[in-house]
Motif scaffolding. Structure first.
Motif, PDB file in Angstrom:
ATOM      1  N   GLY A 108       0.818  -1.202   0.000  1.00  0.00           N
ATOM      2  CA  GLY A 108       0.000   0.000   0.000  1.00  0.00           C
ATOM      3  C   GLY A 108       0.855   1.256   0.000  1.00  0.00           C
ATOM      4  O   GLY A 108       2.079   1.199   0.173  1.00  0.00           O
ATOM      5  N   ASP A 109       0.195   2.406  -0.194  1.00  0.00           N
ATOM      6  CA  ASP A 109       0.890   3.687  -0.203  1.00  0.00           C
ATOM      7  C   ASP A 109       0.763   4.359   1.163  1.00  0.00           C
ATOM      8  O   ASP A 109      -0.223   4.163   1.880  1.00  0.00           O
ATOM      9  N   SER A 110       1.750   5.177   1.510  1.00  0.00           N
ATOM     10  CA  SER A 110       1.776   5.889   2.791  1.00  0.00           C
ATOM     11  C   SER A 110       1.927   7.380   2.502  1.00  0.00           C
ATOM     12  O   SER A 110       2.818   7.782   1.750  1.00  0.00           O
ATOM     13  N   TRP A 111       1.083   8.199   3.147  1.00  0.00           N
ATOM     14  CA  TRP A 111       0.990   9.601   2.760  1.00  0.00           C
ATOM     15  C   TRP A 111       0.970  10.535   3.960  1.00  0.00           C
ATOM     16  O   TRP A 111       0.344  10.247   4.978  1.00  0.00           O
ATOM     17  N   LEU A 112       1.638  11.660   3.784  1.00  0.00           N
ATOM     18  CA  LEU A 112       1.460  12.831   4.643  1.00  0.00           C
ATOM     19  C   LEU A 112       0.896  13.923   3.756  1.00  0.00           C
ATOM     20  O   LEU A 112       1.396  14.163   2.653  1.00  0.00           O
ATOM     21  N   ARG A 113      -0.164  14.584   4.231  1.00  0.00           N
ATOM     22  CA  ARG A 113      -0.768  15.654   3.431  1.00  0.00           C
ATOM     23  C   ARG A 113      -0.783  16.938   4.235  1.00  0.00           C
ATOM     24  O   ARG A 113      -1.155  16.942   5.417  1.00  0.00           O
ATOM     25  N   LEU A 114      -0.368  18.005   3.592  1.00  0.00           N
ATOM     26  CA  LEU A 114      -0.358  19.323   4.202  1.00  0.00           C
ATOM     27  C   LEU A 114      -1.366  20.194   3.471  1.00  0.00           C
ATOM     28  O   LEU A 114      -1.249  20.413   2.262  1.00  0.00           O
ATOM     29  N   TYR A 115      -2.341  20.683   4.211  1.00  0.00           N
ATOM     30  CA  TYR A 115      -3.418  21.491   3.640  1.00  0.00           C
ATOM     31  C   TYR A 115      -3.140  22.970   3.878  1.00  0.00           C
ATOM     32  O   TYR A 115      -3.032  23.409   5.029  1.00  0.00           O
ATOM     33  N   GLY A 116      -3.041  23.741   2.784  1.00  0.00           N
ATOM     34  CA  GLY A 116      -2.976  25.181   2.935  1.00  0.00           C
ATOM     35  C   GLY A 116      -4.315  25.752   3.357  1.00  0.00           C
ATOM     36  O   GLY A 116      -4.385  26.735   4.092  1.00  0.00           O
ATOM     37  N   ARG A 117      -5.398  25.123   2.882  1.00  0.00           N
ATOM     38  CA  ARG A 117      -6.759  25.449   3.320  1.00  0.00           C
ATOM     39  C   ARG A 117      -7.518  24.139   3.470  1.00  0.00           C
ATOM     40  O   ARG A 117      -7.384  23.227   2.644  1.00  0.00           O
ATOM     41  N   GLU A 124     -22.549  15.222   0.664  1.00  0.00           N
ATOM     42  CA  GLU A 124     -22.088  14.179  -0.249  1.00  0.00           C
ATOM     43  C   GLU A 124     -21.214  14.721  -1.384  1.00  0.00           C
ATOM     44  O   GLU A 124     -21.263  14.226  -2.515  1.00  0.00           O
ATOM     45  N   TRP A 125     -20.411  15.693  -1.111  1.00  0.00           N
ATOM     46  CA  TRP A 125     -19.475  16.216  -2.109  1.00  0.00           C
ATOM     47  C   TRP A 125     -18.370  16.963  -1.384  1.00  0.00           C
ATOM     48  O   TRP A 125     -18.612  17.647  -0.395  1.00  0.00           O
ATOM     49  N   ARG A 126     -17.143  16.827  -1.880  1.00  0.00           N
ATOM     50  CA  ARG A 126     -15.983  17.423  -1.222  1.00  0.00           C
ATOM     51  C   ARG A 126     -15.323  18.441  -2.151  1.00  0.00           C
ATOM     52  O   ARG A 126     -14.975  18.128  -3.294  1.00  0.00           O
ATOM     53  N   GLN A 127     -15.151  19.657  -1.657  1.00  0.00           N
ATOM     54  CA  GLN A 127     -14.459  20.703  -2.400  1.00  0.00           C
ATOM     55  C   GLN A 127     -13.010  20.749  -1.934  1.00  0.00           C
ATOM     56  O   GLN A 127     -12.713  21.103  -0.793  1.00  0.00           O
ATOM     57  N   GLU A 128     -12.099  20.385  -2.830  1.00  0.00           N
ATOM     58  CA  GLU A 128     -10.684  20.429  -2.487  1.00  0.00           C
ATOM     59  C   GLU A 128     -10.179  21.862  -2.566  1.00  0.00           C
ATOM     60  O   GLU A 128     -10.553  22.631  -3.455  1.00  0.00           O
ATOM     61  N   ARG A 129      -9.303  22.190  -1.628  1.00  0.00           N
ATOM     62  CA  ARG A 129      -8.614  23.472  -1.620  1.00  0.00           C
ATOM     63  C   ARG A 129      -7.114  23.217  -1.706  1.00  0.00           C
ATOM     64  O   ARG A 129      -6.686  22.067  -1.703  1.00  0.00           O
ATOM     65  N   PRO A 130      -6.270  24.239  -1.774  1.00  0.00           N
ATOM     66  CA  PRO A 130      -4.838  23.996  -1.975  1.00  0.00           C
ATOM     67  C   PRO A 130      -4.227  23.077  -0.916  1.00  0.00           C
ATOM     68  O   PRO A 130      -4.425  23.267   0.287  1.00  0.00           O
ATOM     69  N   SER A 131      -3.477  22.104  -1.384  1.00  0.00           N
ATOM     70  CA  SER A 131      -2.800  21.170  -0.476  1.00  0.00           C
ATOM     71  C   SER A 131      -1.665  20.473  -1.212  1.00  0.00           C
ATOM     72  O   SER A 131      -1.602  20.476  -2.447  1.00  0.00           O
ATOM     73  N   LEU A 132      -0.785  19.892  -0.443  1.00  0.00           N
ATOM     74  CA  LEU A 132       0.329  19.109  -0.967  1.00  0.00           C
ATOM     75  C   LEU A 132       0.303  17.739  -0.316  1.00  0.00           C
ATOM     76  O   LEU A 132       0.168  17.626   0.908  1.00  0.00           O
ATOM     77  N   ARG A 133       0.447  16.710  -1.139  1.00  0.00           N
ATOM     78  CA  ARG A 133       0.453  15.328  -0.649  1.00  0.00           C
ATOM     79  C   ARG A 133       1.762  14.679  -1.097  1.00  0.00           C
ATOM     80  O   ARG A 133       2.114  14.718  -2.281  1.00  0.00           O
ATOM     81  N   VAL A 134       2.489  14.108  -0.156  1.00  0.00           N
ATOM     82  CA  VAL A 134       3.758  13.475  -0.480  1.00  0.00           C
ATOM     83  C   VAL A 134       3.808  12.126   0.221  1.00  0.00           C
ATOM     84  O   VAL A 134       3.345  11.984   1.355  1.00  0.00           O
ATOM     85  N   GLY A 135       4.326  11.125  -0.479  1.00  0.00           N
ATOM     86  CA  GLY A 135       4.369   9.819   0.145  1.00  0.00           C
ATOM     87  C   GLY A 135       5.202   8.828  -0.628  1.00  0.00           C
ATOM     88  O   GLY A 135       5.774   9.132  -1.683  1.00  0.00           O
ATOM     89  N   VAL A 136       5.245   7.622  -0.078  1.00  0.00           N
ATOM     90  CA  VAL A 136       5.966   6.516  -0.687  1.00  0.00           C
ATOM     91  C   VAL A 136       4.944   5.511  -1.179  1.00  0.00           C
ATOM     92  O   VAL A 136       4.069   5.080  -0.428  1.00  0.00           O
ATOM     93  N   THR A 137       5.033   5.157  -2.457  1.00  0.00           N
ATOM     94  CA  THR A 137       4.073   4.237  -3.049  1.00  0.00           C
ATOM     95  C   THR A 137       4.504   2.787  -2.805  1.00  0.00           C
ATOM     96  O   THR A 137       5.620   2.516  -2.360  1.00  0.00           O
ATOM     97  N   ALA A 138       3.595   1.872  -3.128  1.00  0.00           N
ATOM     98  CA  ALA A 138       3.855   0.458  -2.887  1.00  0.00           C
ATOM     99  C   ALA A 138       5.060  -0.049  -3.668  1.00  0.00           C
ATOM    100  O   ALA A 138       5.730  -1.000  -3.241  1.00  0.00           O
ATOM    101  N   ASP A 139       5.351   0.576  -4.825  1.00  0.00           N
ATOM    102  CA  ASP A 139       6.496   0.139  -5.631  1.00  0.00           C
ATOM    103  C   ASP A 139       7.766   0.927  -5.322  1.00  0.00           C
ATOM    104  O   ASP A 139       8.747   0.862  -6.072  1.00  0.00           O
TER     105      ASP A 139
END
Length: 580
Positions: A108-117, A124-139
């Motif tokens: 599986g993948d492992s993630w840390l996400r930093l949200y600017g907002r 039943e709907w999600r509005q994404e705002r600025p963010s950065l997601r960084v992680g290590v994938t399964a491969d």
């Protein structure tokens, strides 16, 4: 250094170091402008969904939360974040250091996400705002994804070869308009930064993807540090106090003077509740009852078989208790807002077992903490054939519960809820039943059958969504239905009222005010009507926003506008209480 024709711009440097390697210092790369602030120890991470804490180590498990469309299609990712924990405010450059273990080697993948907002969760709907997601994938690759707030998917996604697993050190520095990515001190490359942290705030999210192995155990966060760079200011901000100041000039103060138990309520969303101070102040001071808009729905707190996470739901309950508010819990059994696995049960007995286990676990978890439950939500059909083919008006084609058990699923659901939380009042909730017609007639007949069979149903919620002019019902029609239920010994409530106004509608806000006040007045005059609630209270987060565009266009549906200014509807509601 000249930036943009001589105009100095603030530089934000973010370094994310994920490390468990022996000998790693865990320090971010910067100019050493300040001391490290420990964000993990002595801070609250207990409300972070999908995590468990032990000995200052956070174990991150796979939730795979997704938001499906009303027709059960799609599956927009809905990863969690730590609303009740620490976040950052920076006047300039800063470094964040994180240490991880167990990444990239279990499918599986492992993630840390930093949200600017922080994202906004509508109905039943999600509005994404600025963010950065960084992680290590399964491969073993390092992946960086960036959301710019203009769509629900990442605007930028870039993979870097790393061969990382088990022990990994990642560094992502944002300087100007560029992210610089490193792994174990090795430079991997750069990614354009569209201004993710332009507002100077950082919120934290942790994610574990299950991958193909549904038994994946996840990964661990063992260190999280923050440091100001180059003399810039950085502050660690704790979650705000939940308790809000009360006012004698409020809806809840008026409701307290009715002369009998009566509550005025609203649906609340946990994200703005913790991140928008004005929203939080109005919510805690104006209402005596809240309905969790989304946090209690199955796809939010029961995303995988046998996996429950009550973090967001518990947070809403904590807010209610801090402000002396009742909780009307919404909802246990519905044909919508279901995780996909709930529709994939093998046979009627498995469907029944799934429903009863869910009710027992969820209602049992909140036993004694909520006043009321929407046990069954929207059981009536939108198909005219359902009112003539022997289904007695009940929804059959989209409901896995009816398909497996017929009408008996309603009996079983109420009995299970009563066993799990015997002191809570139990409601059936439906839309369109304020009007005359076959939908109301069938609902009334259903309640009569339930009462005759001894089903422990206490009340019926009239949603009162007035999406079109044709949905606007004479208050006296609504009154007659409330009185019909009184004859059956059943309570009533206005459960989800909103009145969207069209741009071309003359005197629209006056009509909105009249509609809301008219329904409230009936409730105040009929003894078996126990509460009046709107579905949200401000257009800033109203679920009737136009989500076909991005970002969504706000509607004009609720008593406060998008700037949190009261409308005529609010004044008319106050007047209705005064007149009563």
């Amino acid at each position: 250094m000249d930036l943009g024709g001589g105009m100095w711009q603030r530089l934000i440097a973010v370094v994310l170091v994920m490390t468990v390697a022996a000998g790693c210092t865990g320090q971010g790369e910067g100019s050493g402008g300040g001391n490290d602030e420990d964000l993990l120890r002595n801070h609250d991470w207990t409300q972070m969904p999908g995590t468990s804490a032990r000995d200052d180590i956070l174990r991150v498990s796979a939730l795979d939360r997704r938001i499906v469309e009303q027709d059960s299609s799609g599956g927009q990712p809905n990863p969690p974040l730590n609303l009740a924990g620490p976040h950052l405010r920076s006047d300039g450059d800063f470094t964040v250091t994180a240490r991880m273990s167990g990444v990239g080697d279990d499918g599986g993948d492992s993630w840390l996400r930093l949200y600017g907002r922080v994202p906004v969760i509508y109905d039943e709907w999600r509005q994404e705002r600025p963010s950065l997601r960084v992680g290590v994938t399964a491969d073993g690759q390092v992946k960086v994804q960036i959301w710019d707030g203009k769509s629900d998917g990442p605007a930028i996604s870039k993979d870097f070869d790393c061969g990382c697993s088990g022990t990994v050190t990642l560094a992502v520095s944002s300087i100007g308009d560029t992210f610089h990515v490193k792994a174990d001190g090795r430079r991997l490359g750069t990614v354009h930064d569209p201004g993710v942290f332009a507002e100077g705030t950082v919120w934290f999210g942790l994610e574990a993807d299950a991958g193909e192995d549904e038994r994946r155990e996840g990964w661990s966060l063992t260190q999280l540090l923050a440091r100001a760079e180059s003399g810039d200011s950085l502050r660690v901000i704790e979650a705000p106090q939940l308790r809000q100041e009360q006012s004698d000039d409020s809806l809840r103060a008026r409701a307290a003077d009715v002369g009998r138990p009566f509550d005025v309520g609203t649906a609340l969303a946990e994200n703005p509740l913790l991140t928008d101070s004005r929203y939080r102040a109005l919510a805690g001071s104006q209402f005596s009852m809240l309905t969790p808009e989304n946090a209690f729905k199955p796809q939010f707190l029961h995303p995988r078989p046998g996996v429950y996470d009550f973090g967001d739901a518990d947070l809403v309950v904590r807010f209610a208790r801090a402000n002396g508010m009742k909780v009307h819990a919404h909802t246990l059994v519905w044909h919508e807002a279901l995780p996909n696995w709930m529709r994939e049960n093998d046979g009627p007995q498995e469907v029944r077992r799934t429903m009863l286990q869910h009710i027992t676990m969820v209602a049992g978890h909140f036993k004694g903490k909520v006043a009321e439950w929407d046990v069954v939500n929207e059981p009536m059909s939108d198909d005219e054939k359902s009112y003539t083919n022997g289904d007695l008006g009940l929804r059959s084609d989209q409901s896995p519960w009816f398909e497996a058990m017929g009408e008996e699923y309603i009996d079983e659901a109420f009995r299970a809820a009563h066993r799990a939380d015997p002191k809570a009042r139990l409601f059936l909730n439906e839309y369109g039943i304020e009007e005359e017609g076959e939908r109301w007639d069938a609902l009334y007949d259903l309640v009569k059958r339930l009462k005759k069979r001894g089903v422990p149903i206490d009340g019926v919620g009239f949603q009162n969504h007035e999406y079109t002019a044709g949905d606007r019902t004479d208050p006296e029609t609504f009154r007659s239905h409330v009185q019909d239920l009184a004859e059956l010994g059943v309570q009533a409530r206005v459960s989800e009222m909103d009145v969207p106004i069209r741009e071309d509608e003359e005197d629209g806000r006056q009509t909105q005010a009249d509609e809301m006040a008219g329904k409230l007045r009936v409730c105040l005059e009929e003894p078996n009507c126990t509460s009046f609630s709107t579905w949200g209270f401000t257009d800033r987060y109203g679920s009737t926003a136009d989500t076909k565009i991005y970002p969504p266009r706000m509607a004009d549906s609720l008593p406060w506008d998008a700037a949190l200014r009261p409308k005529p509807a609010y004044e008319r509601l106050l007047e209705a209480f005064d007149e009563a």
